[in-house]
Design an enzyme around this catalytic site. Structure first.
Site, PDB file in Angstrom:
ATOM      1  N   TYR A 125       0.827  -1.203   0.000  1.00 26.01           N
ATOM      2  CA  TYR A 125       0.000   0.000   0.000  1.00 26.01           C
ATOM      3  C   TYR A 125       0.866   1.259   0.000  1.00 26.01           C
ATOM      4  O   TYR A 125       1.134   1.850  -1.033  1.00 26.01           O
ATOM      5  CB  TYR A 125      -0.969   0.007   1.201  1.00 26.01           C
ATOM      6  CG  TYR A 125      -1.928  -1.154   1.188  1.00 26.01           C
ATOM      7  CD1 TYR A 125      -2.866  -1.310   0.170  1.00 26.01           C
ATOM      8  CD2 TYR A 125      -1.901  -2.108   2.195  1.00 26.01           C
ATOM      9  CE1 TYR A 125      -3.744  -2.381   0.157  1.00 26.01           C
ATOM     10  CE2 TYR A 125      -2.786  -3.182   2.190  1.00 26.01           C
ATOM     11  CZ  TYR A 125      -3.706  -3.310   1.171  1.00 26.01           C
ATOM     12  OH  TYR A 125      -4.571  -4.371   1.163  1.00 26.01           O
ATOM     13  N   CYS A 126       1.284   1.676   1.164  1.00 25.33           N
ATOM     14  CA  CYS A 126       1.940   2.978   1.302  1.00 25.33           C
ATOM     15  C   CYS A 126       3.369   2.998   0.768  1.00 25.33           C
ATOM     16  O   CYS A 126       3.797   4.012   0.218  1.00 25.33           O
ATOM     17  CB  CYS A 126       1.869   3.441   2.747  1.00 25.33           C
ATOM     18  SG  CYS A 126       0.146   3.600   3.296  1.00 25.33           S
TER      19      CYS A 126
END
Length: 174
Positions: free
Chosen positions: A115-116
């Protein structure tokens, strides 16, 4: 030579939640080693905290939103900032701050890989920054579809080359 270190989402609610990150102690040690080397070289250290909406488990100020206690961040010296999206750039002053610091190459570490870490790496490159993603300095949890180890290996292979440089954290120099 890297110009700055960006640490993403090393927070109590993610690091010490019910689903533990893959090799979390090793990754924490690796990130702390990078913090020490960046600090020794005088390189800026930027620390992102994912912030959920009011009432969420990682709402601003909540116990789970806090940085993991074992992370060697100096809140009086390092730049802490909050984000609400997978990208550390969207809705933050990160790009402006990096440009003001004359950062060209950014080392990206932390959580969660798919994700990040992935999103921030891709956006950083789109914004003109060179990126190093040490293959042993980011982590995530198992998902129903894939084990964390496979997610990390996949992203190391995907992000290397087109989106950044890879290698071991021990080889990163500031």
């Amino acid at each position: 030579m890297a110009d700055a270190l960006l640490i993403i989402d090393m927070q109590t609610g993610l690091y010490d939640g019910p689903d533990k990150p893959f090799e979390r102690e090793r990754v924490l040690g690796t990130i702390n080693s990078l913090i020490g080397r960046a600090r020794e070289a005088g390189a800026p250290i930027l620390v992102a905290r994912h912030t959920g909406p009011a009432g969420s488990p990682i709402a601003a100020g909540s116990p789970n939103w806090q940085l993991w206690q074992g992370l060697h961040v100096d809140e009086t010296h390092d730049h802490l900032f909050d984000k609400t999206r997978p990208s550390c750039f969207l809705g933050t002053d990160l790009a402006r701050r990096l440009r003001a610091l004359e950062v060209n190459q950014l080392v990206i570490v932390g959580m969660k890989t798919q994700y990040c870490i992935d999103t921030t790496c891709r956006v950083a490159v789109e914004l003109g920054f060179s990126v190093i993603v040490p293959e042993d300095a980011h982590t995530c949890m198992d998902t129903p579809a894939l084990k964390a180890e496979a997610i990390i290996a996949h992203h190391n292979a995907t992000l290397a080359g087109a989106f950044g440089l890879s290698g071991k954290a021990a080889d990163v120099r500031f």
